[in-house]
Design an enzyme around this catalytic site. Structure first.
Site, PDB file in Angstrom:
ATOM      1  N   SER A 117       0.821  -1.212   0.000  1.00  0.00           N
ATOM      2  CA  SER A 117       0.000   0.000   0.000  1.00  0.00           C
ATOM      3  C   SER A 117       0.856   1.263   0.000  1.00  0.00           C
ATOM      4  O   SER A 117       1.940   1.298   0.607  1.00  0.00           O
ATOM      5  CB  SER A 117      -0.901   0.007   1.238  1.00  0.00           C
ATOM      6  OG  SER A 117      -1.566   1.247   1.377  1.00  0.00           O
ATOM      7  N   TYR A 141      -2.141   0.407  10.111  1.00  0.00           N
ATOM      8  CA  TYR A 141      -2.355  -0.257   8.818  1.00  0.00           C
ATOM      9  C   TYR A 141      -1.121  -0.083   7.936  1.00  0.00           C
ATOM     10  O   TYR A 141      -0.576  -1.061   7.402  1.00  0.00           O
ATOM     11  CB  TYR A 141      -3.593   0.310   8.117  1.00  0.00           C
ATOM     12  CG  TYR A 141      -3.661  -0.068   6.654  1.00  0.00           C
ATOM     13  CD1 TYR A 141      -3.951  -1.379   6.271  1.00  0.00           C
ATOM     14  CD2 TYR A 141      -3.395   0.877   5.655  1.00  0.00           C
ATOM     15  CE1 TYR A 141      -3.981  -1.734   4.932  1.00  0.00           C
ATOM     16  CE2 TYR A 141      -3.425   0.518   4.315  1.00  0.00           C
ATOM     17  CZ  TYR A 141      -3.725  -0.782   3.949  1.00  0.00           C
ATOM     18  OH  TYR A 141      -3.745  -1.138   2.632  1.00  0.00           O
ATOM     19  N   LYS A 179     -17.319  -1.945   0.777  1.00  0.00           N
ATOM     20  CA  LYS A 179     -16.280  -1.397   1.648  1.00  0.00           C
ATOM     21  C   LYS A 179     -16.767  -0.265   2.540  1.00  0.00           C
ATOM     22  O   LYS A 179     -16.043   0.197   3.418  1.00  0.00           O
ATOM     23  CB  LYS A 179     -15.092  -0.917   0.806  1.00  0.00           C
ATOM     24  CG  LYS A 179     -14.380  -2.043   0.061  1.00  0.00           C
ATOM     25  CD  LYS A 179     -13.149  -1.558  -0.665  1.00  0.00           C
ATOM     26  CE  LYS A 179     -12.043  -1.198   0.310  1.00  0.00           C
ATOM     27  NZ  LYS A 179     -10.783  -0.842  -0.379  1.00  0.00           N
TER      28      LYS A 179
END
Length: 319
Positions: A117, A141, A179
Site C-alpha cells: 500500500s 495499517y 467497503k
C-alpha cells in the site's frame, strides 16, 4: 489451481474476473464472508472452490502439501481500514498471516504476488519511490504493510520463486460497494448525489491530492507481473496526483449537479491523513510493463457509467 486470498473483495474479485477472461477457472477463493454482501462480487464468476481464511491458514500451517498443483497465489486479503487501531489484530491479520502464506509459497516454490500500500509513505510530499527514505507510515495499517515489505526485502534475496509486491495507491472501480466508508471518494460522491444529497468534501480539498488508479489497471499490472515472472516491490498508481476538488467536479458534470457541501476534517483523522500521494513509476516501467494507464477523468466516467447504467450517454455528456 490459482489461489486468490481476499477473492470476494474489491481487487481480488477483479483479478478473478480477468483470470476467467483468460480461461482460468480452477480458482480457490480464500476470504471471510462474515460480511455476506461480498458474495455478490463473485456470484457471477467461475471458481472451483471457496474456503474461509482461517481454515485455509490452519490447513497450510499443518500440512504444506494440503493443496497441490498451485500455479500462483494472489494475496489480496487484508484489513484495509486505515482507522483501525487494534494493533494486535492488524499485525496478525496483515503481517503474520502474510508471512505464513509467503513461507508456505517459498517451500513449494509457488509464485507469490501480494498487495502492499501507498500508506507506507505517510506524509510524503513528492512522488514516492520504493526506498526506505520515503517510507514513514501514519497508522498501524500502513506499518503492517511496511513491515511485511521489509520482510520481503530480506527474503527475496535467496528466494527460488517469484515474490512480487504491489503498492496500491488510491484504487477505485467496480466491486468496491461493500467497503462502506473505506470505498473510494469517487464511489461516495456518486452515492451522495444519487440519494439526493449535496456531495461532501473536506474544507481545503483543492489542496488534498491523491494518486487515483482504476482497478482494471491494477489487475492488468498484476497479471503482467505474474506472466512475466517479475519479482520486487513496485508502486502501482497512475503517476498523477489529482485533487479531491477535481474529482468532485468530474462527478458533478456527469450527474449535471452543481452544489458541494464543505465539511471540517474529522478530529480523529488530523495528523493521520495523507494529503498527498503520487507514485513514481520508474521501477515499474523499468521492469518492462508496457501498457498505458487511464487518466483520471476517463476512468471516472467509465466507472460512473457502470454505477449508473440507466443514465444515457447523451445525458452524461450534455453541456
Amino acid at each position: 489451481m490459482v489461489i486468490v486470498t481476499g477473492g470476494a473483495g474489491f481487487i481480488g474479485s477483479n483479478i478473478i474476473h480477468s483470470l476467467n477472461e483468460k480461461n482460468y477457472t480452477d480458482i480457490l477463493v480464500v476470504d471471510n464472508l462474515k460480511k455476506g454482501i461480498k458474495f455478490s462480487n463473485i456470484a457471477h464468476l467461475n471458481i472451483s472452490d471457496y474456503i474461509d481464511k482461517e481454515v485455509f491458514r490452519i490447513s497450510i500451517l499443518q500440512n504444506k502439501y494440503f493443496f497441490r498443483n498451485i500455479e500462483a497465489v494472489f494475496h489480496e486479503g487484508a484489513c484495509t481500514d486505515t482507522t483501525e487501531w487494534n494493533g494486535k489484530y492488524m499485525m496478525d491479520n496483515n503481517y503474520q498471516y502474510s508471512k505464513d502464506l509467503l513461507d508456505w509459497c517459498l517451500q513449494r516454490r509457488i509464485p507469490f504476488l501480494y498487495a502492499s500500500s501507498a500508506a507506507v509513505y505517510g506524509h510524503c510530499h513528492t512522488a514516492s519511490i520504493e526506498e526506505s527514505e520515503y517510507e514513514s507510515p501514519l497508522n498501524i495499517y500502513g506499518y503492517s504493510k511496511l513491515l511485511f515489505d521489509q520482510y520481503v526485502r530480506k527474503t527475496i534475496k535467496t528466494a527460488e520463486s517469484q515474490i512480487c509486491g504491489c503498492r496500491y495507491f488510491n484504487v477505485y472501480g467496480e466491486n468496491e460497494t461493500y467497503k462502506n466508508r473505506m470505498a473510494s471518494i469517487i464511489f461516495h460522491l456518486d452515492q451522495q448525489i444519487k440519494t439526493g444529497k449535496d456531495p461532501q468534501l473536506f474544507i481545503g480539498s483543492h489542496n488534498f491530492k491523491r494518486d487515483f488508479i482504476y482497478v482494471k489497471d491494477i489487475v492488468s499490472i498484476k497479471l503482467w507481473l505474474w506472466e512475466n515472472n517479475v519479482s520486487g516491490i513496485f508502486n502501482c498508481g497512475s503517476g498523477t496526483a489529482t485533487s479531491f476538488q477535481e474529482i468532485a467536479t468530474t462527478i458533478l458534470e456527469f450527474h449535471q449537479k452543481h452544489e458541494i457541501q464543505y465539511i471540517p476534517l474529522p478530529e480523529n483523522l488530523k495528523g493521520f491523513y495523507q494529503e498527498f500521494t503520487k507514485a513514481n513509476l520508474t521501477k515499474l516501467r523499468k521492469s518492462g510493463y508496457p501498457r498505458s494507464l487511464k487518466n483520471i477523468k476517463t476512468g471516472i466516467l467509465e466507472y460512473m457509467t457502470w454505477l449508473n447504467p440507466t443514465i444515457k450517454h447523451s445525458e452524461k455528456t450534455r453541456e
